[in-house]
Write a protein that holds these residues in place. Structure first.
Motif, PDB file in Angstrom:
ATOM      1  N   GLU A   1      -5.698  13.449 -10.162  1.00 34.24           N
ATOM      2  CA  GLU A   1      -6.618  12.334 -10.348  1.00 34.24           C
ATOM      3  C   GLU A   1      -6.958  12.158 -11.822  1.00 34.24           C
ATOM      4  O   GLU A   1      -7.128  11.034 -12.298  1.00 34.24           O
ATOM      5  CB  GLU A   1      -7.910  12.551  -9.552  1.00 34.24           C
ATOM      6  CG  GLU A   1      -7.758  12.449  -8.051  1.00 34.24           C
ATOM      7  CD  GLU A   1      -7.328  13.772  -7.440  1.00 34.24           C
ATOM      8  OE1 GLU A   1      -7.525  14.822  -8.077  1.00 34.24           O
ATOM      9  OE2 GLU A   1      -6.787  13.760  -6.328  1.00 34.24           O
ATOM     10  N   GLU A   2      -7.062  13.243 -12.558  1.00 36.50           N
ATOM     11  CA  GLU A   2      -7.395  13.163 -13.967  1.00 36.50           C
ATOM     12  C   GLU A   2      -6.220  12.713 -14.812  1.00 36.50           C
ATOM     13  O   GLU A   2      -6.374  11.956 -15.765  1.00 36.50           O
ATOM     14  CB  GLU A   2      -7.910  14.526 -14.473  1.00 36.50           C
ATOM     15  CG  GLU A   2      -9.225  14.940 -13.866  1.00 36.50           C
ATOM     16  CD  GLU A   2      -9.617  16.334 -14.318  1.00 36.50           C
ATOM     17  OE1 GLU A   2      -8.879  16.958 -15.091  1.00 36.50           O
ATOM     18  OE2 GLU A   2     -10.684  16.803 -13.867  1.00 36.50           O
ATOM     19  N   ASP A   3      -5.023  13.181 -14.488  1.00 33.57           N
ATOM     20  CA  ASP A   3      -3.842  12.858 -15.268  1.00 33.57           C
ATOM     21  C   ASP A   3      -2.777  12.316 -14.318  1.00 33.57           C
ATOM     22  O   ASP A   3      -2.131  13.087 -13.583  1.00 33.57           O
ATOM     23  CB  ASP A   3      -3.345  14.110 -15.993  1.00 33.57           C
ATOM     24  CG  ASP A   3      -2.211  13.789 -16.950  1.00 33.57           C
ATOM     25  OD1 ASP A   3      -1.921  12.589 -17.161  1.00 33.57           O
ATOM     26  OD2 ASP A   3      -1.649  14.742 -17.502  1.00 33.57           O
ATOM     27  N   PRO A   4      -2.522  11.010 -14.337  1.00 31.63           N
ATOM     28  CA  PRO A   4      -1.544  10.441 -13.399  1.00 31.63           C
ATOM     29  C   PRO A   4      -0.122  10.895 -13.685  1.00 31.63           C
ATOM     30  O   PRO A   4       0.732  10.830 -12.818  1.00 31.63           O
ATOM     31  CB  PRO A   4      -1.697   8.939 -13.581  1.00 31.63           C
ATOM     32  CG  PRO A   4      -2.504   8.733 -14.769  1.00 31.63           C
ATOM     33  CD  PRO A   4      -3.194   9.999 -15.124  1.00 31.63           C
ATOM     34  N   ASN A   5       0.177  11.419 -14.879  1.00 26.36           N
ATOM     35  CA  ASN A   5       1.507  11.869 -15.209  1.00 26.36           C
ATOM     36  C   ASN A   5       1.747  13.333 -14.878  1.00 26.36           C
ATOM     37  O   ASN A   5       2.798  13.877 -15.177  1.00 26.36           O
ATOM     38  CB  ASN A   5       1.793  11.638 -16.706  1.00 26.36           C
ATOM     39  CG  ASN A   5       1.804  10.159 -17.039  1.00 26.36           C
ATOM     40  OD1 ASN A   5       2.191   9.343 -16.217  1.00 26.36           O
ATOM     41  ND2 ASN A   5       1.364   9.817 -18.232  1.00 26.36           N
ATOM     42  N   ALA A   6       0.770  13.988 -14.290  1.00 22.95           N
ATOM     43  CA  ALA A   6       0.910  15.385 -13.957  1.00 22.95           C
ATOM     44  C   ALA A   6       1.882  15.549 -12.785  1.00 22.95           C
ATOM     45  O   ALA A   6       2.048  14.658 -11.963  1.00 22.95           O
ATOM     46  CB  ALA A   6      -0.458  15.972 -13.583  1.00 22.95           C
TER      47      ALA A   6
END
Length: 126
Positions: free
Chosen positions: A117-122
């Protein structure tokens, strides 16, 4: 509040359940217990002892043993423990923390985790 003790002659578990059910339906009954060894039924509440015995007599022979006030158990007041002063408590906490850190040196490692949710590229494995 009254405490009514009734001597009953119950032969089996089925008769005991029927008797308990019959008496528990009376208005004003707060507590109900039966001792099968002595064959005594104890009823606590605002009930008429005659009504209790009449209900039980429909199932088995019964006699009133005693009628009296329900005694409330007095709780003993425990002496209040004095809370340790905040300064003493903080010192104890610091000492415990130092002892723990000396025993476990890996406590200081920190891990950083990023959520999807914090980093969509994770990277997320579904």
């Amino acid at each position: 509040m009254k405490k009514v003790i009734v001597k009953v002659q119950l032969l089996d578990e089925r008769a005991r359940r029927k008797g308990m059910k019959a008496v528990s339906g009376l208005p004003g009954v707060e507590s109900l217990s039966m001792d099968m060894k002595d064959q005594k039924l104890t009823v606590i509440g605002d009930v008429d002892p005659v009504v209790v015995v009449n209900k039980i007599r429909k199932l088995c022979p019964a006699d009133i043993v005693s009628v009296g006030p329900a005694k409330e158990e007095k709780k003993k007041e425990e002496p209040k423990k004095e809370e340790p002063k905040k300064d003493d408590q903080k010192k104890k906490e610091e000492e415990l923390l130092k002892a723990y850190l000396a025993h476990n040196p890996y406590v200081t490692q920190h891990y950083f985790v990023r959520s999807a949710e914090e980093d969509p590229n994770a990277c997320v494995i579904c």
